[in-house]
Design an enzyme around this catalytic site. Structure first.
Site, PDB file in Angstrom:
ATOM      1  N   LYS A  68       9.642  -6.584   8.687  1.00  0.00           N
ATOM      2  CA  LYS A  68      10.305  -8.130   7.986  1.00  0.00           C
ATOM      3  C   LYS A  68      11.241  -8.232   7.867  1.00  0.00           C
ATOM      4  O   LYS A  68      12.117  -9.470   7.878  1.00  0.00           O
ATOM      5  CB  LYS A  68       9.578  -8.456   6.727  1.00  0.00           C
ATOM      6  CG  LYS A  68       9.800  -9.698   6.013  1.00  0.00           C
ATOM      7  CD  LYS A  68       8.993 -10.459   6.771  1.00  0.00           C
ATOM      8  CE  LYS A  68       9.087 -12.336   6.360  1.00  0.00           C
ATOM      9  NZ  LYS A  68       9.045 -13.807   6.978  1.00  0.00           N
TER      10      LYS A  68
ATOM     11  N   THR B 228       7.410 -11.367   0.741  1.00  0.00           N
ATOM     12  CA  THR B 228       8.458 -10.462   1.673  1.00  0.00           C
ATOM     13  C   THR B 228       9.195  -9.645   0.246  1.00  0.00           C
ATOM     14  O   THR B 228       9.909 -10.664  -0.469  1.00  0.00           O
ATOM     15  CB  THR B 228       9.780 -11.385   2.413  1.00  0.00           C
ATOM     16  OG1 THR B 228       8.812 -12.304   3.382  1.00  0.00           O
ATOM     17  CG2 THR B 228      10.992 -10.113   3.247  1.00  0.00           C
TER      18      THR B 228
END
Ligand code: NAP
Length: 293
Positions: free
Chosen positions: A170, A95
């Protein structure tokens, strides 16, 4: 397709194992070499550095902590880019911010390499079971070419749009993850103070309108006193920072996420950064003056 995997942490080790089971995994690299031992015993090649790994692979996956760490394995000394391997596909599944994704894509494309940002959700459980949700940004044709690799690790594979859109998706997800974790912890501390039976609280929260991934997966860990990470507090704090940065750049107000960032940062400052996100309960115990029994 020979896949090389960089970053054998909680998520990466499980994802790489699923790639191995489907016959894709050819080589691994981890900064702390000992974590590669289980793969070495399966005859997977263990590269000395990311450059060597790239030379052995058609597709390189990175799953390291954050943007600067990913930048280091891609562009640092003995990084992936030094392999100068034209036609290599690089997929970042950690991420990171969309800005990092755009910068990685631009720099790799100049070297004749393709780049996809493909972060995941589903936690350590999803990584082990191969049921991750994978959100992909980048060129559609590159995505279609490597789709079978994603299918070896995930259940729902979503093409989100151009480069950076996997990370955008995300970060949206992380806003919801953080707030649902806070909701669980806050409800549990209220229940504790009001003298409710916590097993019955769990039965209610996990079956009624309050159900969430946090309640189903993290509440049982808390009830056993288990603060160990599936997903580290320091990583969620990092994700919320990226989410706030992205939202601010587009003029999106995120009042609850701003508060969430402060709560997770405070937990980190109390020494719980390397614990799982359920350890937010420790901050709540301090401000509530009771401990979870
Ligand atoms: P982790 O267990 O802390 O593992 C981090 C990995 O990155 C380790 O292999 C570490 O190597 C490597 N690393 C860090 N900095 C590095 C550097 N500068 N150079 C080389 N390697 C480096 O983390 P994780 O939970 O697997 O998470 C990895 C990524 O996935 C993060 O971006 C996280 O936000 C994201 N994510 C996590 C979850 C989850 O539930 N855990 C879910 C979705 C997404 P060493 O072994 O040498 O330390």
């Amino acid at each position: 397709m020979r896949v090389g995997f960089i970053g054998l942490g909680i998520m990466g080790s499980a994802m790489a194992m699923n790639l191995y089971k489907r016959g894709f995994l050819y080589a691994v690299y981890n900064r702390t070499r000992s974590k590669a031992a289980p793969f070495e015993s399966l005859n997977v090649k263990v590269a000395e550095n990311p450059k060597e790994l790239a030379e052995l692979s058609d597709v390189v996956i990175t799953m390291v902590t954050d943007g600067p760490d990913t930048e280091q394995v891609l562009f640092g000394k003995n990084g992936v880019s030094e392999s100068a391997k034209k036609g290599l596909t690089v997929i970042d599944m950690g991420t990171n911010s969309p800005a990092f994704a755009r910068s990685f894509a631009e720099r790799l494309e100049k070297l004749g390499m393709d780049f996809l940002d493909a972060p995941v959700t589903g936690g350590d459980v999803g990584a082990r079971q191969g049921t991750l949700t994978i959100m992909v940004g980048g060129k559609k044709e590159v995505f279609e070419r490597v789709r079978p690799v994603f299918e070896a690790m995930g259940k729902l594979i979503v093409y989100a749009g151009p480069v950076g859109y996997g990370q955008r998706m995300k970060l949206v997800n992380q806003v919801a993850v953080a707030l649902s974790d806070i909701a669980m912890v806050e409800a549990m501390m209220m229940a504790e103070k009001l003298g409710l039976d916590m097993e019955k609280v769990y039965q209610v929260l996990s079956t009624g309108g309050a159900r969430s991934f946090s309640i189903e997966n993290y509440m049982p860990r808390l009830l056993k006193g288990d603060l160990e990470p599936g997903f580290r507090i320091s990583h969620l704090r990092k994700d919320l920072w990226y989410a706030l940065e992205e939202a601010k750049s587009e003029g999106v107000p995120l009042p609850a996420t701003s508060m969430a960032f402060e709560l997770f940062l405070s937990s980190e400052n109390l020494g719980y950064g390397e614990k799982g996100i359920q350890a937010l309960i420790k901050l709540y115990e301090r401000i509530s003056g009771v401990e979870l029994k």
